[in-house]
Design a protein around this motif. Sequence first.
Motif, PDB file in Angstrom:
ATOM      1  N   LYS A  98     -55.386 -60.997   7.055  1.00 13.77           N
ATOM      2  CA  LYS A  98     -56.536 -60.217   7.524  1.00 13.77           C
ATOM      3  C   LYS A  98     -56.495 -60.061   9.047  1.00 13.77           C
ATOM      4  O   LYS A  98     -56.733 -58.976   9.574  1.00 13.77           O
ATOM      5  CB  LYS A  98     -57.846 -60.881   7.110  1.00 13.77           C
ATOM      6  N   ARG A  99     -56.179 -61.156   9.736  1.00 11.64           N
ATOM      7  CA  ARG A  99     -56.137 -61.112  11.204  1.00 11.64           C
ATOM      8  C   ARG A  99     -55.021 -60.200  11.693  1.00 11.64           C
ATOM      9  O   ARG A  99     -55.208 -59.412  12.625  1.00 11.64           O
ATOM     10  CB  ARG A  99     -55.968 -62.513  11.775  1.00 11.64           C
ATOM     11  N   ILE A 100     -53.864 -60.286  11.058  1.00 12.95           N
ATOM     12  CA  ILE A 100     -52.743 -59.433  11.449  1.00 12.95           C
ATOM     13  C   ILE A 100     -53.076 -57.974  11.186  1.00 12.95           C
ATOM     14  O   ILE A 100     -52.788 -57.098  12.005  1.00 12.95           O
ATOM     15  CB  ILE A 100     -51.450 -59.864  10.718  1.00 12.95           C
ATOM     16  N   SER A 101     -53.702 -57.707  10.064  1.00 11.89           N
ATOM     17  CA  SER A 101     -54.108 -56.343   9.737  1.00 11.89           C
ATOM     18  C   SER A 101     -55.085 -55.812  10.776  1.00 11.89           C
ATOM     19  O   SER A 101     -54.981 -54.663  11.224  1.00 11.89           O
ATOM     20  CB  SER A 101     -54.734 -56.317   8.347  1.00 11.89           C
ATOM     21  N   THR A 102     -56.039 -56.632  11.178  1.00  8.43           N
ATOM     22  CA  THR A 102     -57.018 -56.236  12.187  1.00  8.43           C
ATOM     23  C   THR A 102     -56.337 -55.948  13.516  1.00  8.43           C
ATOM     24  O   THR A 102     -56.624 -54.944  14.172  1.00  8.43           O
ATOM     25  CB  THR A 102     -58.078 -57.338  12.376  1.00  8.43           C
ATOM     26  N   ILE A 103     -55.422 -56.805  13.918  1.00  9.82           N
ATOM     27  CA  ILE A 103     -54.708 -56.607  15.179  1.00  9.82           C
ATOM     28  C   ILE A 103     -53.897 -55.319  15.144  1.00  9.82           C
ATOM     29  O   ILE A 103     -53.880 -54.554  16.108  1.00  9.82           O
ATOM     30  CB  ILE A 103     -53.797 -57.820  15.474  1.00  9.82           C
ATOM     31  N   GLU A 104     -53.237 -55.063  14.033  1.00  9.48           N
ATOM     32  CA  GLU A 104     -52.426 -53.848  13.930  1.00  9.48           C
ATOM     33  C   GLU A 104     -53.270 -52.583  13.979  1.00  9.48           C
ATOM     34  O   GLU A 104     -52.869 -51.583  14.571  1.00  9.48           O
ATOM     35  CB  GLU A 104     -51.580 -53.885  12.651  1.00  9.48           C
ATOM     36  N   THR A 105     -54.453 -52.613  13.390  1.00  9.17           N
ATOM     37  CA  THR A 105     -55.300 -51.421  13.434  1.00  9.17           C
ATOM     38  C   THR A 105     -55.917 -51.239  14.818  1.00  9.17           C
ATOM     39  O   THR A 105     -56.066 -50.109  15.285  1.00  9.17           O
ATOM     40  CB  THR A 105     -56.421 -51.476  12.381  1.00  9.17           C
TER      41      THR A 105
END
Length: 73
Positions: free
Chosen positions: A17-24
């Motif tokens: 979830k954190r990686i997804s948030t950072i990428e967006t």
Amino acid sequence: MASEANIESQVTVALDKRISTIETERKHLATKADMSGLETRMIKWLIATQLAVIGFLLSTQLALAALVVHLNQ
């Protein structure tokens, strides 16, 4: 053992979830090219502003000089 696997699974989900948030969010950040373009525009803006101020000061001095000459006649 089951609880360690459960914790590992929860950590993996949280990290995903954190990686997804950072990428967006990364899409909204400025790139080096963006910053370079901004620097160029700022330099042009500063030079234009300085020229405008110099022009204003020169015209003011000329107007005051003309006024002084007119009042001394």
